[in-house]
Design an enzyme around this catalytic site. Sequence first.
Site, PDB file in Angstrom:
ATOM      1  N   PRO A   1      -3.082  -0.684  18.083  1.00 31.80           N
ATOM      2  CA  PRO A   1      -2.171   0.214  17.123  1.00 31.80           C
ATOM      3  C   PRO A   1      -2.897   1.070  16.180  1.00 31.80           C
ATOM      4  O   PRO A   1      -2.216   2.331  15.091  1.00 31.80           O
ATOM      5  CB  PRO A   1      -1.472  -0.851  16.390  1.00 31.80           C
ATOM      6  CG  PRO A   1      -2.209  -1.679  16.854  1.00 31.80           C
ATOM      7  CD  PRO A   1      -2.593  -2.453  17.572  1.00 31.80           C
TER       8      PRO A   1
ATOM      9  N   GLU B   1      -2.457 -10.544  15.743  1.00 31.23           N
ATOM     10  CA  GLU B   1      -2.203  -9.509  15.015  1.00 31.23           C
ATOM     11  C   GLU B   1      -3.137  -8.776  15.252  1.00 31.23           C
ATOM     12  O   GLU B   1      -3.479  -7.270  14.222  1.00 31.23           O
ATOM     13  CB  GLU B   1      -2.256 -10.408  13.693  1.00 31.23           C
ATOM     14  CG  GLU B   1      -0.505 -10.459  13.002  1.00 31.23           C
ATOM     15  CD  GLU B   1       0.385  -9.898  13.569  1.00 31.23           C
ATOM     16  OE1 GLU B   1       0.982  -9.254  12.622  1.00 31.23           O
ATOM     17  OE2 GLU B   1       1.216  -9.903  14.640  1.00 31.23           O
TER      18      GLU B   1
ATOM     19  N   ARG C   1      -4.895   9.210  37.833  1.00 30.82           N
ATOM     20  CA  ARG C   1      -3.949   9.927  38.399  1.00 30.82           C
ATOM     21  C   ARG C   1      -4.670  11.209  38.289  1.00 30.82           C
ATOM     22  O   ARG C   1      -5.117  12.734  38.764  1.00 30.82           O
ATOM     23  CB  ARG C   1      -2.458  10.587  37.865  1.00 30.82           C
ATOM     24  CG  ARG C   1      -1.741   9.451  37.817  1.00 30.82           C
ATOM     25  CD  ARG C   1      -0.628   9.762  36.871  1.00 30.82           C
ATOM     26  NE  ARG C   1       0.103  11.540  36.698  1.00 30.82           N
ATOM     27  CZ  ARG C   1       1.054  11.609  37.533  1.00 30.82           C
ATOM     28  NH1 ARG C   1       1.619  10.187  38.353  1.00 30.82           N
ATOM     29  NH2 ARG C   1       1.392  12.742  38.128  1.00 30.82           N
TER      30      ARG C   1
ATOM     31  N   ASP D   1       2.225  18.980  36.508  1.00 30.97           N
ATOM     32  CA  ASP D   1       2.549  18.160  35.208  1.00 30.97           C
ATOM     33  C   ASP D   1       2.969  18.073  33.950  1.00 30.97           C
ATOM     34  O   ASP D   1       1.980  19.657  33.505  1.00 30.97           O
ATOM     35  CB  ASP D   1       2.036  16.477  35.062  1.00 30.97           C
ATOM     36  CG  ASP D   1       1.733  15.567  36.148  1.00 30.97           C
ATOM     37  OD1 ASP D   1       2.971  15.858  36.575  1.00 30.97           O
ATOM     38  OD2 ASP D   1       1.372  14.457  36.308  1.00 30.97           O
TER      39      ASP D   1
END
Length: 248
Positions: free
Chosen positions: A87, A114, A152, A167
Site C-alpha cells: 500500500p 501489517e 493482456r 480498451d
Amino acid sequence: MIFDILTLFPQACAAYLKASILDRAQKAGLITVRLTDVREFSFDRHRTVDDAPYGGGDGMVMKVEPVVAALESLPGKPRPRIVLLSPTGTPFTQAVAQELAGLERLVLICGRYEGVDERVRKLAVDQEISLGDFVLSGGELPALAVVDAVSRLIPGVLGGSDSAAADSFSDGLLEHPHYTRPPEYRGLGVPEVLLSGNHAAIARWRRKESLRRTLRRRPELLDAAPLGAQDRELLAEIEQESKAGHSG
Ligand code: 9D3
C-alpha cells in the site's frame, strides 16, 4: 514473459490463474506464471514467516529471511525486475503495465500482515506498486491484477488483434456505453443511432458518450487526454445539453 509470484497463499493465486484468460495464455506458451510459497523458506520448526515489530505496536511484520531465501531460490537469469506489492507503493496504471510488458521476467512479492521488513526492500526490491488507496489483506489480488494487466498487452494473449488498443485508458478517455440484443428490455431501448447502420454517426455518438462519461466521472482525465477539434465541438454540445436540462 515469465512471472514469479512469491506468496503465503499460492493456492488462492492458482485458483484465479487457472480460471481466466491467463490459463489460456499459459497453455499457449505466451506466459509462464510460477508460484513460490514463501512459507517453504521459513527456517524454524513452527514455519514462522512473521514476527512482532521492533519498536512495538499492533500487528505483525513479514520476516526478511524467508522472503530473501525464496527470491534466491529462483533462477537468476535473465535478471528479473523485482516488484513488491504494497500500500506504500506508487499507483499501478496502464502506463506502468505497458512498461512492465516489455520485460522478459517479473517477480512479484506479495506482502501480508501489517507490512514487510524494510530490509527486503533494501536488499532486493526494484519497484514498489500499490493498486490504489484502499486497504486489502495482502498483495495477492494486486499481484494477480498486475499479471492480468501486463499479460493482456503481450501479443496473442487476447483474441482480437486490436482489443487491447481499444480498451479504456489507451486513448485517455473512458469507454462509451455498449449494447447488445435484445433491442428492448424492461422498457429500455437501444440508442437509435446504433441500429442505423450509419457508421460515421455511430463513431460520433460513441466519441461523444466517451467524452460525456469522462467529464462526469473522471474530469481529471480530460485535462491529459489528446483532444481534437471535433472533441471540442462535442464537449460544447454536451455542455449545452446539460444547460438545457437533459437527463441521463
Ligand atoms: C494501518 C496501516 N495499513 C496500511 C494501509 C497496514 C497494512 C494494511 C494492509 C499493510 C498492508 C496491508 C496489505 N495490503 C497489501 O499488501 C497491498 C495493497 C493494499 O492494501 N491496497 C492497495 N494496494 C496494495 S498492494 C499490496
